[in-house]
Scaffold this motif. Structure first.
Motif, PDB file in Angstrom:
ATOM      1  N   CYS A  51       0.845  -1.193   0.000  1.00 18.48           N
ATOM      2  CA  CYS A  51       0.000   0.000   0.000  1.00 18.48           C
ATOM      3  C   CYS A  51       0.878   1.240   0.000  1.00 18.48           C
ATOM      4  CB  CYS A  51      -0.927  -0.004   1.214  1.00 18.48           C
ATOM      5  SG  CYS A  51      -0.043  -0.099   2.787  1.00 18.48           S
ATOM      6  N   GLN A  56      -5.964   2.657   1.217  1.00 12.68           N
ATOM      7  CA  GLN A  56      -5.898   1.420   0.442  1.00 12.68           C
ATOM      8  C   GLN A  56      -6.136   0.178   1.304  1.00 12.68           C
ATOM      9  OE1 GLN A  56      -1.963   2.206  -1.181  1.00 12.68           O
ATOM     10  NE2 GLN A  56      -2.848   2.369  -3.242  1.00 12.68           N
ATOM     11  N   CYS A  65      -1.783   0.529   7.004  1.00 17.32           N
ATOM     12  CA  CYS A  65      -0.699   0.619   6.028  1.00 17.32           C
ATOM     13  C   CYS A  65       0.575   0.973   6.802  1.00 17.32           C
ATOM     14  CB  CYS A  65      -1.028   1.683   4.979  1.00 17.32           C
ATOM     15  SG  CYS A  65       0.149   1.757   3.622  1.00 17.32           S
TER      16      CYS A  65
END
Length: 175
Positions: A51, A56, A65
């Motif tokens: 990511c 995301q 992330c």
């Protein structure tokens, strides 16, 4: 006395060295030949998806992330820094350093939930927005960030100093 020990110990050592090894004969410690076929290798979990932004990871429940000390790539990892299994994380674990959080109760000991300082040059913090909250080292209680972990070295130094002072006072009072 030493001569007696030599006459007992030296023959025992020489006898132990002269006995042939039975490892190659196929015997186990229980006298059964090892004829079982080797087990097939167990499948390893696929690596977590890479990511570049926290958003995301929003589709994988419980992930953040983050970049760990053993992987230069930022990935969607669970709070324990392991990849999600079947797209899910175990919801019971507390979160490690840099994981997204909503309050400090979600973070491990020595961590607090706060806004990341994204103005510094740390590439692993660039995945967050200024409005995001992540688990950070609890600096007010002596925890400092070092190599992707929080260290309570200041507390340890203080504790050692206190032990030395108490020991000196005690020694002084005894004499």
């Amino acid at each position: 006395m030493w001569c007696r020990l030599q006459t007992i110990i030296i023959p025992m050592i020489l006898f132990g060295l002269s006995v042939p090894s039975v490892e190659g004969l196929g015997f186990s410690s229980f006298g059964k030949a090892n004829t079982d076929p080797p087990e097939p290798p167990k499948p390893t979990a696929p690596p977590a998806p890479p990511c570049s932004r926290q958003a995301q990871c929003a589709g994988i429940s419980g992930t953040s992330c983050v970049r760990t000390h053993y992987d230069a790539t930022t990935r969607c990892l669970c709070g324990d820094n392991l990849p999600p299994v079947n797209g899910q994380c175990d919801g019971t674990q507390n979160k490690n350093l840099y994981h997204a959080c909503s309050n400090s109760d979600e973070c491990n000991d020595g961590l607090i939930c706060g806004a990341p300082n994204i103005t510094n040059n740390a590439p692993y913090l660039r995945v967050y927005q200024p409005t995001d909250k992540i688990c950070l080292c609890d600096a007010e209680n002596g925890y400092r960030e070092r190599e992707h972990t929080c260290s309570d070295a200041d507390i340890l130094k203080t504790s050692i100093f206190a032990i030395v002072v108490v020991a000196c006072i005690r020694k002084f009072l005894v004499y």
